[in-house]
Design a protein around this motif. Sequence first.
Motif, PDB file in Angstrom:
ATOM      1  N   UNK A  97      -2.624   0.487   5.046  1.00 55.23           N
ATOM      2  CA  UNK A  97      -1.688   1.385   4.366  1.00 55.23           C
ATOM      3  C   UNK A  97      -0.460   0.590   3.969  1.00 55.23           C
ATOM      4  N   UNK A  98       0.400   1.228   3.233  1.00 53.22           N
ATOM      5  CA  UNK A  98       1.693   0.623   2.947  1.00 53.22           C
ATOM      6  C   UNK A  98       2.548   0.704   4.196  1.00 53.22           C
ATOM      7  N   UNK A  99       3.780   0.349   4.060  1.00 50.48           N
ATOM      8  CA  UNK A  99       4.689   0.428   5.201  1.00 50.48           C
ATOM      9  C   UNK A  99       4.963   1.888   5.523  1.00 50.48           C
ATOM     10  N   UNK A 100       4.906   2.217   6.782  1.00 55.29           N
ATOM     11  CA  UNK A 100       5.121   3.589   7.223  1.00 55.29           C
ATOM     12  C   UNK A 100       6.419   3.636   8.021  1.00 55.29           C
ATOM     13  N   UNK A 101       7.364   4.452   7.594  1.00 58.97           N
ATOM     14  CA  UNK A 101       8.626   4.525   8.330  1.00 58.97           C
ATOM     15  C   UNK A 101       8.457   5.262   9.654  1.00 58.97           C
ATOM     16  N   UNK A 102       9.278   4.911  10.609  1.00 61.05           N
ATOM     17  CA  UNK A 102       9.244   5.567  11.923  1.00 61.05           C
ATOM     18  C   UNK A 102       9.525   7.059  11.770  1.00 61.05           C
ATOM     19  N   UNK A 104      14.590  13.284   6.659  1.00 60.42           N
ATOM     20  CA  UNK A 104      14.388  13.199   5.215  1.00 60.42           C
ATOM     21  C   UNK A 104      15.336  12.185   4.580  1.00 60.42           C
ATOM     22  N   UNK A 105      16.597  12.235   4.949  1.00 61.21           N
ATOM     23  CA  UNK A 105      17.597  11.307   4.420  1.00 61.21           C
ATOM     24  C   UNK A 105      17.295   9.872   4.830  1.00 61.21           C
ATOM     25  N   UNK A 120      14.824   4.378   3.644  1.00 62.85           N
ATOM     26  CA  UNK A 120      13.778   3.397   3.935  1.00 62.85           C
ATOM     27  C   UNK A 120      12.932   3.125   2.693  1.00 62.85           C
ATOM     28  N   UNK A 121      12.511   4.176   2.007  1.00 62.58           N
ATOM     29  CA  UNK A 121      11.669   4.018   0.820  1.00 62.58           C
ATOM     30  C   UNK A 121      12.389   3.231  -0.263  1.00 62.58           C
ATOM     31  N   UNK A 181      12.316  -0.357   0.909  1.00 65.24           N
ATOM     32  CA  UNK A 181      10.934  -0.828   0.978  1.00 65.24           C
ATOM     33  C   UNK A 181      10.373  -1.166  -0.398  1.00 65.24           C
ATOM     34  N   UNK A 182      10.784  -0.462  -1.412  1.00 70.57           N
ATOM     35  CA  UNK A 182      10.240  -0.650  -2.749  1.00 70.57           C
ATOM     36  C   UNK A 182      10.870  -1.830  -3.495  1.00 70.57           C
ATOM     37  N   UNK A 183      11.918  -2.416  -2.957  1.00 69.67           N
ATOM     38  CA  UNK A 183      12.548  -3.563  -3.601  1.00 69.67           C
ATOM     39  C   UNK A 183      11.695  -4.804  -3.349  1.00 69.67           C
ATOM     40  N   UNK A 184      11.532  -5.645  -4.365  1.00 68.62           N
ATOM     41  CA  UNK A 184      10.765  -6.882  -4.155  1.00 68.62           C
ATOM     42  C   UNK A 184      11.530  -7.835  -3.234  1.00 68.62           C
TER      43      UNK A 184
END
Length: 63
Positions: free
Chosen positions: A5-10, A37-38, A43-44, A47-50
């Motif tokens: 999977x992709x990275x999963x936040x805690x 949610x915040x 995190x997302x 996480x999405x930054x290269x």
Amino acid sequence: MHFPTGRIPIEAVIRLLIVQFEVPAATPDDVWMPVLTTSEAAFQEICEKPLSGPESLEDVATG
């Protein structure tokens, strides 16, 4: 068996425990849900930054 999977936040794991496995939360839903949610949105965004290189394909095209 492992399903990649992709990275999963805690925060997603905590939400899973509370919602799906009915682990009691220390605070009411109206407290923990917005906080998770915040935090998960932050995190997302990170996480999405290269890790290196251009920020987007548009940056590559414009040089």
